[in-house]
Design an enzyme around this catalytic site. Sequence first.
Site, PDB file in Angstrom:
ATOM      1  NE  ARG A 160     -43.150   8.080  11.804  1.00 18.43           N
ATOM      2  CZ  ARG A 160     -42.129   8.422  11.298  1.00 18.43           C
ATOM      3  NH1 ARG A 160     -41.192   9.314  11.660  1.00 18.43           N
ATOM      4  NH2 ARG A 160     -41.641   8.344  10.217  1.00 18.43           N
ATOM      5  CB  SER A 239     -48.160   4.384   9.071  1.00 19.60           C
ATOM      6  OG  SER A 239     -47.540   4.547   7.880  1.00 19.60           O
ATOM      7  CD  GLU A 343     -47.175   6.642  13.227  1.00 21.61           C
ATOM      8  OE1 GLU A 343     -47.035   7.691  12.550  1.00 21.61           O
ATOM      9  OE2 GLU A 343     -46.825   5.545  12.627  1.00 21.61           O
TER      10      GLU A 343
END
Length: 351
Positions: A160, A239, A343
């Site tokens: 990520r 998420s 995130e």
Amino acid sequence: MLQTHDTPLAPLTTFRLGGPAATLLTATTDAEVVDAVRAADDTGTPLLLIGGGSNLVIGDRGFEGTALRIATRGCERDGTRWELAAGEVWTDAVARVVEAGHAGIECLAGIPGSVGATPIQNVGAYGQEVASVISEVVAYDRRARETVTLTGEECGFSYRHSRFKAEPDRYVVLRVRFDLEDADGLSAPIRYGETARVLGVEVGDRVPLERARETVLKLRAGKGMVLDPEDHDTWSAGSFFTNPILDAAEFAAFRERVAERLGPDAAPPAFPTGEGRTKTSAAWLIDRAGFTKGYGSGAARISGKHTLALTNRGAATTEDLLTLAREVVAGVRDAFGVTLVNEPVLVGVRL
């Protein structure tokens, strides 16, 4: 290039949250994107880039600067190499690639957002990451004031993360090139256990491309991870927290906390990532800390389908969302000694 003023940004995000932008520009060509970025840089005007709006949390006060919506379109194909404009809708791009019989991104179906966002976040799900198939990224380098082409290796991909995320104010993604695979209509090897179970195959097997895509779409929809205007469980950024990656000492301390709280036989999810580091599950942490599906009583709540998604039930403010996020972060830290990291990109607010 379309220009408006004092324009609400909430409709441009999947959270449907955030105040107005002083100026909103909508660019439909690479040249318009570059011109808008250069103009902002020349005048010292704060600049916010918006693609699909699926990874943004914008403050209730909005953005005092120029918001640039990248709405470019374009798709070129040479064999199994694909070049897509940054503004292309990612879900549409996946469907187009699968229809052409090319493998490598079929398990990334249903992820909201634009093509240009995928290398920034190194988008991944169900055993696939774009890092494995991105060959080049064409971007405008605000520091060098020129358009550059970065190889996949130069993008600095990790979980990520990427060079673009590490230097958030430097690069503006214009086009992404993907090297995919022609496996005679079959998917890439299935790498994710849940997907393999639902498909009825072993990890490492291949299945027909469309079957892989449809299976992932159903799995995501069951967790509220496919956009649906009528379903508030999808009014989210997917998420909200990344899965923590812990070094050996941190993971040992974490396991001790798990045993103290849940009993000596409790075993947290553990996925070795190399160099003595272990990834665990943010969703597991949130749930075991007491924040179950549907948690909350206000306008912002945890999804009723997936504990990793924070949602706007229709009348939330950004501050409502952040209050819930802070409660979850504090609760997980108190329970297990692990600090969750958001995130989505926070604009004008802090967690």
